[in-house]
Design a protein around this motif. Structure first.
Motif, PDB file in Angstrom:
ATOM      1  N   LEU A  52      28.903  40.268  29.630  1.00  0.00           N
ATOM      2  CA  LEU A  52      27.489  40.661  29.628  1.00  0.00           C
ATOM      3  C   LEU A  52      26.666  39.674  30.451  1.00  0.00           C
ATOM      4  CD1 LEU A  52      27.005  41.713  25.891  1.00  0.00           C
ATOM      5  CD2 LEU A  52      27.259  43.213  27.861  1.00  0.00           C
ATOM      6  N   SER A  56      24.759  40.445  34.042  1.00  0.00           N
ATOM      7  CA  SER A  56      23.299  40.313  34.013  1.00  0.00           C
ATOM      8  C   SER A  56      22.772  39.339  35.050  1.00  0.00           C
ATOM      9  CB  SER A  56      22.850  39.850  32.623  1.00  0.00           C
ATOM     10  OG  SER A  56      23.202  40.802  31.657  1.00  0.00           O
ATOM     11  N   VAL A  67      23.675  44.844  37.258  1.00  0.00           N
ATOM     12  CA  VAL A  67      23.800  45.900  36.268  1.00  0.00           C
ATOM     13  C   VAL A  67      23.085  47.150  36.753  1.00  0.00           C
ATOM     14  CG1 VAL A  67      23.192  46.561  33.917  1.00  0.00           C
ATOM     15  CG2 VAL A  67      23.913  44.236  34.408  1.00  0.00           C
ATOM     16  N   ALA A  74      18.749  50.757  30.383  1.00  0.00           N
ATOM     17  CA  ALA A  74      19.937  50.322  29.657  1.00  0.00           C
ATOM     18  C   ALA A  74      21.026  49.887  30.618  1.00  0.00           C
ATOM     19  CB  ALA A  74      20.466  51.459  28.787  1.00  0.00           C
ATOM     20  N   ALA A  75      21.567  48.719  30.375  1.00  0.00           N
ATOM     21  CA  ALA A  75      22.733  48.251  31.106  1.00  0.00           C
ATOM     22  C   ALA A  75      23.954  48.779  30.351  1.00  0.00           C
ATOM     23  CB  ALA A  75      22.726  46.737  31.155  1.00  0.00           C
ATOM     24  N   ARG A  76      25.040  49.026  31.066  1.00  0.00           N
ATOM     25  CA  ARG A  76      26.179  49.718  30.458  1.00  0.00           C
ATOM     26  C   ARG A  76      27.473  48.958  30.593  1.00  0.00           C
ATOM     27  NH1 ARG A  76      22.684  51.921  32.948  1.00  0.00           N
ATOM     28  NH2 ARG A  76      21.747  53.862  32.375  1.00  0.00           N
ATOM     29  N   ALA A 102      25.196  43.620  21.730  1.00  0.00           N
ATOM     30  CA  ALA A 102      24.912  44.227  23.036  1.00  0.00           C
ATOM     31  C   ALA A 102      23.642  45.072  22.961  1.00  0.00           C
ATOM     32  CB  ALA A 102      26.097  45.075  23.496  1.00  0.00           C
ATOM     33  N   ARG A 105      20.523  43.173  23.075  1.00  0.00           N
ATOM     34  CA  ARG A 105      20.249  42.632  24.407  1.00  0.00           C
ATOM     35  C   ARG A 105      19.906  43.735  25.406  1.00  0.00           C
ATOM     36  NH1 ARG A 105      25.059  38.417  25.487  1.00  0.00           N
ATOM     37  NH2 ARG A 105      23.916  38.110  27.419  1.00  0.00           N
ATOM     38  N   TRP A 107      21.802  46.502  26.015  1.00  0.00           N
ATOM     39  CA  TRP A 107      23.012  47.079  26.604  1.00  0.00           C
ATOM     40  C   TRP A 107      23.463  48.315  25.856  1.00  0.00           C
ATOM     41  CZ3 TRP A 107      26.224  45.615  30.673  1.00  0.00           C
ATOM     42  CH2 TRP A 107      25.783  44.489  31.375  1.00  0.00           C
ATOM     43  N   SER A 108      24.066  49.225  26.590  1.00  0.00           N
ATOM     44  CA  SER A 108      24.718  50.392  26.014  1.00  0.00           C
ATOM     45  C   SER A 108      26.215  50.124  26.109  1.00  0.00           C
ATOM     46  CB  SER A 108      24.319  51.635  26.820  1.00  0.00           C
ATOM     47  OG  SER A 108      24.991  52.764  26.340  1.00  0.00           O
ATOM     48  N   LEU A 109      26.800  49.597  25.039  1.00  0.00           N
ATOM     49  CA  LEU A 109      28.229  49.270  24.997  1.00  0.00           C
ATOM     50  C   LEU A 109      28.952  50.382  24.255  1.00  0.00           C
ATOM     51  CD1 LEU A 109      30.560  47.247  25.489  1.00  0.00           C
ATOM     52  CD2 LEU A 109      29.967  46.201  23.306  1.00  0.00           C
ATOM     53  N   CYS A 145      26.997  56.386  28.376  1.00  0.00           N
ATOM     54  CA  CYS A 145      26.186  55.172  28.451  1.00  0.00           C
ATOM     55  C   CYS A 145      24.767  55.528  28.870  1.00  0.00           C
ATOM     56  CB  CYS A 145      26.784  54.192  29.452  1.00  0.00           C
ATOM     57  SG  CYS A 145      28.268  53.381  28.870  1.00  0.00           S
TER      58      CYS A 145
END
Length: 157
Positions: A52, A56, A67, A74-76, A102, A105, A107-109, A145
């Motif tokens: 991550l 980033s 990202v 959303a970061a994936r 995640a 933060r 994020w789409s995990l 995601c």
């Protein structure tokens, strides 16, 4: 139980074309192999956190993060659990922890595991399939995601 081993490596990216995106998205994938248990669950947490952080970081060309941005920013990332041979309660707790961290933060995990995987069987046995949604493949996970977990679950069924 004796010594267990766990390997977490970058194996992606998965390239998908979600309906809402203007073009293909490249989604980082971490492949997890081996046994996810109390002896090494911190290794998973550390590997996901490091991935991550790396994703980033600025791109180096003066641009923003590497990202891909999509939807609400959303970061994936996808965690491929298909080759996890064993997972105990501490491993399960680590999975819940990394997905939650995640999300906090931004994020789409997403998690991916085949229909006969140890992780899928464990989640079904302890009735946690609603808490940790598992997708049947990396491409399916990557394609969801950026959506909320509820939207992804509705779309997948």
């Amino acid at each position: 139980m004796g010594s267990s081993s766990l390997s977490v490596t970058a194996s992606g990216p998965a390239v998908v074309e979600p309906d809402e995106a203007p073009g293909p998205l490249s989604v980082p994938v971490l492949a997890v192999r081996g046994e996810l248990d109390s002896a090494n669950c911190q290794q998973l947490v550390s590997a996901v956190e490091a991935a991550l952080e790396r994703a980033s970081e600025p791109t180096g060309d003066g641009g923003a993060s590497a990202v891909p941005e999509h939807g609400a920013g959303a970061a994936r990332m996808v965690l491929d659990l298909d080759e996890v041979a064993f997972c105990d309660s501490r491993g399960l707790s680590a999975l819940v922890g990394v997905v939650t961290a995640a999300a906090h933060r931004g994020w789409s995990l997403r998690l991916s595991a085949g229909s006969d995987s140890a992780v899928r069987r464990l989640l079904a046995r302890v009735a946690m399939t609603e808490v940790l949604a598992l997708h049947r493949g990396v491409q399916d996970a990557a394609a969801t995601c950026g959506r909320s977990p509820l939207e992804a679950e509705i779309h997948d069924h």
